[in-house]
Design a protein around this motif. Structure first.
Motif, mmCIF file in Angstrom:
data_model
loop_
_atom_site.group_PDB
_atom_site.id
_atom_site.type_symbol
_atom_site.label_atom_id
_atom_site.label_comp_id
_atom_site.label_asym_id
_atom_site.label_seq_id
_atom_site.Cartn_x
_atom_site.Cartn_y
_atom_site.Cartn_z
ATOM 1 N N GLU A 10 -6.890 -4.887 -9.930
ATOM 2 C CA GLU A 10 -5.658 -4.836 -8.739
ATOM 3 C C GLU A 10 -6.027 -4.155 -7.913
ATOM 4 O O GLU A 10 -5.231 -5.005 -6.887
ATOM 5 N N TRP A 11 -6.418 -3.486 -7.414
ATOM 6 C CA TRP A 11 -6.758 -2.622 -5.954
ATOM 7 C C TRP A 11 -7.662 -3.291 -5.392
ATOM 8 O O TRP A 11 -7.686 -3.445 -3.671
ATOM 9 N N HIS B 265 -1.366 3.925 -11.468
ATOM 10 C CA HIS B 265 -2.516 4.240 -10.994
ATOM 11 C C HIS B 265 -2.981 3.076 -10.903
ATOM 12 O O HIS B 265 -1.832 2.251 -12.172
ATOM 13 N N SER C 197 4.732 -2.057 -7.913
ATOM 14 C CA SER C 197 3.697 -1.812 -7.369
ATOM 15 C C SER C 197 2.889 -3.539 -7.234
ATOM 16 O O SER C 197 2.842 -4.601 -5.958
ATOM 17 N N THR D 143 -4.047 -9.489 -8.599
ATOM 18 C CA THR D 143 -3.314 -8.541 -8.831
ATOM 19 C C THR D 143 -2.042 -8.737 -10.267
ATOM 20 O O THR D 143 -2.234 -7.447 -11.567
ATOM 21 N N ILE E 255 2.249 1.561 -3.380
ATOM 22 C CA ILE E 255 1.475 2.379 -4.436
ATOM 23 C C ILE E 255 0.764 4.062 -4.656
ATOM 24 O O ILE E 255 0.873 4.762 -5.156
ATOM 25 N N THR E 256 0.784 3.949 -2.639
ATOM 26 C CA THR E 256 0.326 5.594 -2.283
ATOM 27 C C THR E 256 1.968 6.158 -2.831
ATOM 28 O O THR E 256 1.516 7.207 -3.691
ATOM 29 N N ILE F 249 0.899 -1.430 -0.565
ATOM 30 C CA ILE F 249 -0.098 0.141 -0.068
ATOM 31 C C ILE F 249 1.191 1.305 -0.270
ATOM 32 O O ILE F 249 0.231 2.037 -0.775
#
Length: 301
Positions: free
Chosen positions: A126-127, A121, A248, A291, A111-112, A108
């Motif tokens: 994937e999220w 993004h 990611s 993912t 990704i952030t 996380i």
């Protein structure tokens, strides 16, 4: 067999297995090997292993290495000098439950930070994979009881672990700026030299505080393991995999650490897995599948 070892997802699985063993072993020998001592000798061993593979490339690739020295220094400080050192220190103060849960924030965090600094993004599927994996980690560390989360209280060890998490996320993202065309072994050797240069004064300070390694067969074997497997092979495998699948997706495999940690604890600490372990493992593998299968991601340069 060798061709299979080039598959990025297999490399990531092996990497997380090595790193899980590192966490279990780090806890086991923490009373015999102080954290900064463990970090220093881990990387000293890794350097001894990588140098014979790196030196033949030094003369020809010195201009590339010199041109990219800024990235080498930053990545060496983050990946070698930073993450494991901060984690080893954190594990001196925080319970294992806190440490594992905080470590699961690495994907996380990655990704952030990718979204903040790189405008990258993920698609909805994937999220969903990230959330499923995190739910699996939570099921394991909560022992199937969500009320356990309410009992987790922050302490200084949690802060050290959070620092380690974001350090690793930055390293993962920063790998895309590593010098292009540089031999992987030479690059790892350069990272390791930078990290050891940063760790040396910290190690000397720890010795001055009276914290010494308790020499025994167990402590020496433990240090050797950290240098060979998570230190040398783990970083070789991880760096190659990130180049193939991107930061990611690679970071999502960190969620496998609680799975492997549970298995290793059962094998070496006689802790029998419970139903919530199997539920958590299922969610983690489902999240990784969603993912990694959602779409091909551009390779890092």
């Amino acid at each position: 067999m060798l061709s299979r070892l080039r598959h990025p997802y297999l490399l990531l699985v092996l990497t997380t297995l090595f790193w899980s063993g590192n966490m279990v072993l780090g806890r086991a020998i923490r009373d015999q090997v102080p954290p900064l001592s463990l970090a220093f000798w881990r990387w000293a061993i890794a350097l001894a292993l990588v140098l014979p593979l790196a030196l033949p490339h030094l003369r020809a690739q010195w201009p590339l290495l010199r041109a990219g020295w800024q990235a080498v220094v930053v990545l060496g400080l983050l990946g070698v000098g930073g993450y494991n050192t901060l984690a080893y220190v954190g594990l001196q103060y925080t319970p294992a439950t806190n440490a594992v849960l905080l470590n699961s924030f690495i994907p996380i965090a990655t990704i952030t930070l990718s979204w903040l600094f790189l405008s990258k993004h993920l698609r909805a599927l994937e999220w969903l994979g990230v959330l499923l994996s995190f739910a699996g980690v939570t099921a394991i560390v909560c022992r199937g009881d969500i009320a356990t989360l309410a009992m987790l209280t922050p302490n200084i060890g949690d802060l050290w672990m959070l620092a380690a998490v974001f350090t690793w996320a930055l390293y993962t993202i920063g790998l895309q700026w590593r010098p292009v065309g540089l031999d992987p072994m030479l690059l790892l050797a350069a990272f390791t030299l930078v990290g050891l240069a940063a760790l040396a004064p910290a190690y000397a300070w720890e010795i001055a505080q009276g914290k010494r390694i308790v020499v025994s067969a167990g402590s020496l074997a433990g240090i050797a393991y950290t240098g060979i497997f998570p230190g040398f092979l783990g970083y070789v495998f991880y760096n190659r995999a990130v180049a193939e699948v991107g930061a990611s997706k690679a970071s999502l495999f960190i969620h496998l650490m609680p799975v492997f940690g549970t298995i290793l604890s059962a094998l070496f600490l006689d802790e029998i897995p419970q139903m919530y372990h199997y539920v958590g493992m299922t969610l983690i593998f489902a999240g990784i599948y969603l993912t990694t299968a959602a779409r091909p991601q551009a390779k890092a340069p």
